[in-house]
Write an enzyme that holds these catalytic residues in place. Structure first.
Site, PDB file in Angstrom:
ATOM      1  N   LYS A   1     -83.031  -8.889  51.155  1.00 33.29           N
ATOM      2  CA  LYS A   1     -84.036 -10.198  50.117  1.00 33.29           C
ATOM      3  C   LYS A   1     -84.371 -11.263  50.955  1.00 33.29           C
ATOM      4  O   LYS A   1     -85.417 -11.063  51.726  1.00 33.29           O
ATOM      5  CB  LYS A   1     -84.032  -9.779  48.628  1.00 33.29           C
ATOM      6  CG  LYS A   1     -83.272  -8.313  48.196  1.00 33.29           C
ATOM      7  CD  LYS A   1     -83.380  -9.450  46.379  1.00 33.29           C
ATOM      8  CE  LYS A   1     -82.162  -9.630  46.509  1.00 33.29           C
ATOM      9  NZ  LYS A   1     -80.585  -8.769  46.093  1.00 33.29           N
TER      10      LYS A   1
ATOM     11  N   ARG B   1     -70.948 -11.914  55.557  1.00 32.38           N
ATOM     12  CA  ARG B   1     -71.917 -13.107  54.882  1.00 32.38           C
ATOM     13  C   ARG B   1     -71.564 -14.209  55.560  1.00 32.38           C
ATOM     14  O   ARG B   1     -70.380 -14.621  54.797  1.00 32.38           O
ATOM     15  CB  ARG B   1     -72.656 -13.064  54.388  1.00 32.38           C
ATOM     16  CG  ARG B   1     -74.296 -14.187  54.535  1.00 32.38           C
ATOM     17  CD  ARG B   1     -74.750 -13.597  53.117  1.00 32.38           C
ATOM     18  NE  ARG B   1     -74.680 -14.194  51.501  1.00 32.38           N
ATOM     19  CZ  ARG B   1     -75.200 -12.646  51.020  1.00 32.38           C
ATOM     20  NH1 ARG B   1     -76.344 -13.612  51.035  1.00 32.38           N
ATOM     21  NH2 ARG B   1     -74.949 -13.451  49.943  1.00 32.38           N
TER      22      ARG B   1
ATOM     23  N   ARG C   1     -84.803 -10.417  37.301  1.00 34.77           N
ATOM     24  CA  ARG C   1     -83.824  -9.378  37.191  1.00 34.77           C
ATOM     25  C   ARG C   1     -83.398  -8.869  35.554  1.00 34.77           C
ATOM     26  O   ARG C   1     -82.278  -7.696  36.343  1.00 34.77           O
ATOM     27  CB  ARG C   1     -82.595  -9.931  37.437  1.00 34.77           C
ATOM     28  CG  ARG C   1     -81.550 -10.538  38.985  1.00 34.77           C
ATOM     29  CD  ARG C   1     -80.389 -11.044  39.345  1.00 34.77           C
ATOM     30  NE  ARG C   1     -79.772 -10.746  40.365  1.00 34.77           N
ATOM     31  CZ  ARG C   1     -80.117 -11.201  41.564  1.00 34.77           C
ATOM     32  NH1 ARG C   1     -81.028 -12.129  41.905  1.00 34.77           N
ATOM     33  NH2 ARG C   1     -79.252 -10.970  42.110  1.00 34.77           N
TER      34      ARG C   1
ATOM     35  N   ARG D   1     -69.785 -17.599  50.857  1.00 34.54           N
ATOM     36  CA  ARG D   1     -70.618 -17.720  49.949  1.00 34.54           C
ATOM     37  C   ARG D   1     -69.240 -17.244  48.819  1.00 34.54           C
ATOM     38  O   ARG D   1     -68.771 -16.228  48.540  1.00 34.54           O
ATOM     39  CB  ARG D   1     -71.742 -16.867  49.180  1.00 34.54           C
ATOM     40  CG  ARG D   1     -72.989 -17.998  49.047  1.00 34.54           C
ATOM     41  CD  ARG D   1     -74.137 -16.711  49.211  1.00 34.54           C
ATOM     42  NE  ARG D   1     -74.344 -16.227  47.925  1.00 34.54           N
ATOM     43  CZ  ARG D   1     -75.155 -16.141  47.362  1.00 34.54           C
ATOM     44  NH1 ARG D   1     -76.367 -15.461  48.504  1.00 34.54           N
ATOM     45  NH2 ARG D   1     -75.256 -14.882  46.606  1.00 34.54           N
TER      46      ARG D   1
ATOM     47  N   ARG E   1     -70.528  -8.275  40.637  1.00 37.03           N
ATOM     48  CA  ARG E   1     -72.592  -7.784  41.046  1.00 37.03           C
ATOM     49  C   ARG E   1     -73.207  -6.503  41.277  1.00 37.03           C
ATOM     50  O   ARG E   1     -74.029  -6.395  40.536  1.00 37.03           O
ATOM     51  CB  ARG E   1     -72.790  -8.578  42.556  1.00 37.03           C
ATOM     52  CG  ARG E   1     -72.322 -10.379  41.994  1.00 37.03           C
ATOM     53  CD  ARG E   1     -72.228 -10.896  43.352  1.00 37.03           C
ATOM     54  NE  ARG E   1     -73.212 -11.227  44.154  1.00 37.03           N
ATOM     55  CZ  ARG E   1     -73.525 -11.525  45.610  1.00 37.03           C
ATOM     56  NH1 ARG E   1     -72.051 -11.738  46.316  1.00 37.03           N
ATOM     57  NH2 ARG E   1     -74.368 -11.715  45.936  1.00 37.03           N
TER      58      ARG E   1
HETATM   59  P1  AP5 Z   1     -79.452 -11.137  52.588  1.00 35.36           P
HETATM   60  O1  AP5 Z   1     -80.552 -11.242  53.002  1.00 35.36           O
HETATM   61  O2  AP5 Z   1     -78.603 -12.196  52.477  1.00 35.36           O
HETATM   62  O3  AP5 Z   1     -79.485  -9.793  50.884  1.00 35.36           O
HETATM   63  P2  AP5 Z   1     -79.679  -9.934  49.473  1.00 35.36           P
HETATM   64  O4  AP5 Z   1     -80.070  -8.793  49.259  1.00 35.36           O
HETATM   65  O5  AP5 Z   1     -80.610 -11.508  49.333  1.00 35.36           O
HETATM   66  O6  AP5 Z   1     -78.529 -10.533  49.164  1.00 35.36           O
HETATM   67  P3  AP5 Z   1     -78.240 -11.439  47.967  1.00 35.36           P
HETATM   68  O7  AP5 Z   1     -76.125 -11.731  48.351  1.00 35.36           O
HETATM   69  O8  AP5 Z   1     -78.910 -13.311  48.264  1.00 35.36           O
HETATM   70  O9  AP5 Z   1     -78.492 -11.022  46.729  1.00 35.36           O
HETATM   71  P4  AP5 Z   1     -77.573 -11.464  45.173  1.00 35.36           P
HETATM   72  O10 AP5 Z   1     -79.072 -11.152  44.584  1.00 35.36           O
HETATM   73  O11 AP5 Z   1     -76.603 -11.218  45.169  1.00 35.36           O
HETATM   74  O12 AP5 Z   1     -78.079 -13.146  45.440  1.00 35.36           O
HETATM   75  P5  AP5 Z   1     -78.434 -14.095  44.888  1.00 35.36           P
HETATM   76  O13 AP5 Z   1     -78.314 -15.269  45.539  1.00 35.36           O
HETATM   77  O14 AP5 Z   1     -79.884 -14.170  44.229  1.00 35.36           O
HETATM   78  O15 AP5 Z   1     -77.970 -10.073  53.580  1.00 35.36           O
HETATM   79  C1  AP5 Z   1     -76.770 -10.236  52.948  1.00 35.36           C
HETATM   80  C2  AP5 Z   1     -76.145 -10.014  54.586  1.00 35.36           C
HETATM   81  O16 AP5 Z   1     -76.341  -8.575  54.982  1.00 35.36           O
HETATM   82  C3  AP5 Z   1     -76.668 -11.209  55.393  1.00 35.36           C
HETATM   83  O17 AP5 Z   1     -74.614 -11.399  56.278  1.00 35.36           O
HETATM   84  C4  AP5 Z   1     -77.649 -10.995  56.514  1.00 35.36           C
HETATM   85  O18 AP5 Z   1     -77.206 -11.097  57.767  1.00 35.36           O
HETATM   86  C5  AP5 Z   1     -77.396  -9.208  56.497  1.00 35.36           C
HETATM   87  N1  AP5 Z   1     -78.314  -8.409  56.457  1.00 35.36           N
HETATM   88  C6  AP5 Z   1     -79.179  -8.202  56.337  1.00 35.36           C
HETATM   89  N2  AP5 Z   1     -80.225  -7.580  56.265  1.00 35.36           N
HETATM   90  C7  AP5 Z   1     -79.258  -6.222  57.326  1.00 35.36           C
HETATM   91  C8  AP5 Z   1     -79.982  -5.694  58.353  1.00 35.36           C
HETATM   92  N3  AP5 Z   1     -81.056  -4.745  58.405  1.00 35.36           N
HETATM   93  N4  AP5 Z   1     -78.318  -4.658  58.844  1.00 35.36           N
HETATM   94  C9  AP5 Z   1     -77.707  -5.067  59.235  1.00 35.36           C
HETATM   95  N5  AP5 Z   1     -77.198  -6.207  57.777  1.00 35.36           N
HETATM   96  C10 AP5 Z   1     -78.237  -6.888  58.176  1.00 35.36           C
HETATM   97  O19 AP5 Z   1     -78.083 -14.562  43.538  1.00 35.36           O
HETATM   98  C11 AP5 Z   1     -76.593 -15.072  43.242  1.00 35.36           C
HETATM   99  C12 AP5 Z   1     -75.990 -15.353  41.747  1.00 35.36           C
HETATM  100  O20 AP5 Z   1     -76.900 -15.812  41.159  1.00 35.36           O
HETATM  101  C13 AP5 Z   1     -76.222 -14.099  41.101  1.00 35.36           C
HETATM  102  O21 AP5 Z   1     -75.017 -13.233  40.827  1.00 35.36           O
HETATM  103  C14 AP5 Z   1     -76.326 -14.526  39.151  1.00 35.36           C
HETATM  104  O22 AP5 Z   1     -75.278 -15.237  39.125  1.00 35.36           O
HETATM  105  C15 AP5 Z   1     -77.279 -15.684  39.910  1.00 35.36           C
HETATM  106  N6  AP5 Z   1     -79.034 -15.199  40.131  1.00 35.36           N
HETATM  107  C16 AP5 Z   1     -80.564 -15.751  40.712  1.00 35.36           C
HETATM  108  N7  AP5 Z   1     -81.298 -14.897  40.460  1.00 35.36           N
HETATM  109  C17 AP5 Z   1     -80.750 -14.574  39.353  1.00 35.36           C
HETATM  110  C18 AP5 Z   1     -81.666 -14.663  37.882  1.00 35.36           C
HETATM  111  N8  AP5 Z   1     -82.852 -14.021  38.661  1.00 35.36           N
HETATM  112  N9  AP5 Z   1     -81.288 -14.842  36.627  1.00 35.36           N
HETATM  113  C19 AP5 Z   1     -79.912 -14.382  36.784  1.00 35.36           C
HETATM  114  N10 AP5 Z   1     -78.882 -14.555  37.553  1.00 35.36           N
HETATM  115  C20 AP5 Z   1     -79.367 -14.962  38.653  1.00 35.36           C
END
Ligand code: AP5
Length: 218
Positions: free
Chosen positions: A13, A127, A88, A160, A171
């Site tokens: 994402k 990552r 979410r 992270r 997660r």
């Molecule tokens: P990346 O693009 O970072 O993936 P992502 O889907 O953004 O993954 P996240 O881990 O950031 O999502 P998340 O939803 O768990 O975390 P968030 O920060 O929102 O890519 C990941 C890796 O893959 C990278 O190394 C990239 O280079 C690689 N990659 C990408 N595309 C690729 C491809 N095509 N091929 C190969 N490699 C690739 O949330 C973190 C925490 O915050 C949550 O756990 C929760 O505690 C809290 N939180 C956030 N939002 C909310 C909410 N709305 N409600 C409640 N709690 C929340």
């Protein structure tokens, strides 16, 4: 355009949102990034959110809804944005609907990136993120030229706290339990399109752009 990017942790994402921002100039709003900033600044929100984030649990709806509501009501943002990591839960989705209804700017697309679970674990455990500019790398798929150093700004790369294997699996379970049901919420509104999130980042971007150019989801 107003877009929600959905998909499990590691689906890409953040990567896709950054690429789309470079192409289109749209605002990218990531709840994960906003919360991590609040944690490092030790604000009241950050202090309340930290424990949930470290355990891989969702931060309570009231905290996250308040944060996004404030963000979307800032001048100009609600007209065009990509939301990454929000909503979410169904409660968050209903709150978003209310906010956008007030501004008469309904959502246009919900894109759900699909990637097999073991690939998600591989992506997240490798990552590395720049502390200074937020650029993302992967130790195997997209390594920096110099280990531990950001190619773009020379900042230090870090892993992270929630990218340890045990927390990654927690997660992913939270996603299946609390966030996957949102797909039905958006399917019922004719907004959802699942897109294959495997292959290179540019392959995925091309699929997303083709869908957006073709108009509203079928
Ligand atoms: P990346 O693009 O970072 O993936 P992502 O889907 O953004 O993954 P996240 O881990 O950031 O999502 P998340 O939803 O768990 O975390 P968030 O920060 O929102 O890519 C990941 C890796 O893959 C990278 O190394 C990239 O280079 C690689 N990659 C990408 N595309 C690729 C491809 N095509 N091929 C190969 N490699 C690739 O949330 C973190 C925490 O915050 C949550 O756990 C929760 O505690 C809290 N939180 C956030 N939002 C909310 C909410 N709305 N409600 C409640 N709690 C929340």
């Amino acid at each position: 355009m107003r877009i929600v990017l959905m998909g499990p942790p590691g689906a890409g994402k953040g990567t896709q949102a950054k690429l789309m921002r470079e192409r289109t100039g749209m605002a990218h709003i990531s709840t994960g990034d906003l919360l991590r900033k609040a944690v490092s600044a030790q604000t009241a929100l950050g202090l309340a959110a930290k424990g949930y984030m470290d355990r891989g649990e969702l931060v309570p709806d009231t905290l996250v809804i308040g944060m996004i509501d404030h963000c979307l009501r800032t001048d100009g943002v609600a007209a065009s944005f990509m939301l990454d990591g929000f909503p979410r839960t169904v409660t968050q989705a209903e709150a978003l609907e209310d906010t956008l209804k007030t501004g008469q700017v309904p959502l246009e697309h919900v894109i759900s990136l699909a990637v097999p679970r073991e690939e998600l674990v591989r992506r997240l455990s490798g990552r590395r993120t720049c502390r200074q500019c937020g650029a993302m790398f992967h130790v195997a798929f997209d390594p920096p030229r110099q280990e531990g150093i950001c190619d773009r700004c020379g900042g230090a790369l870090y892993q992270r706290e929630d990218d340890r294997e045990e927390t990654i699996r927690a997660r992913l379970d939270v996603y299946d339990r609390s966030t996957a049901p949102l797909e039905n919420f958006y399917r019922a509104r004719g907004l959802l399109r699942e897109i294959d999130g495997t292959g290179s980042t540019t392959d995925v971007l091309d699929r997303v752009l083709v869908h957006l150019e073709a108009g509203r989801a079928a």
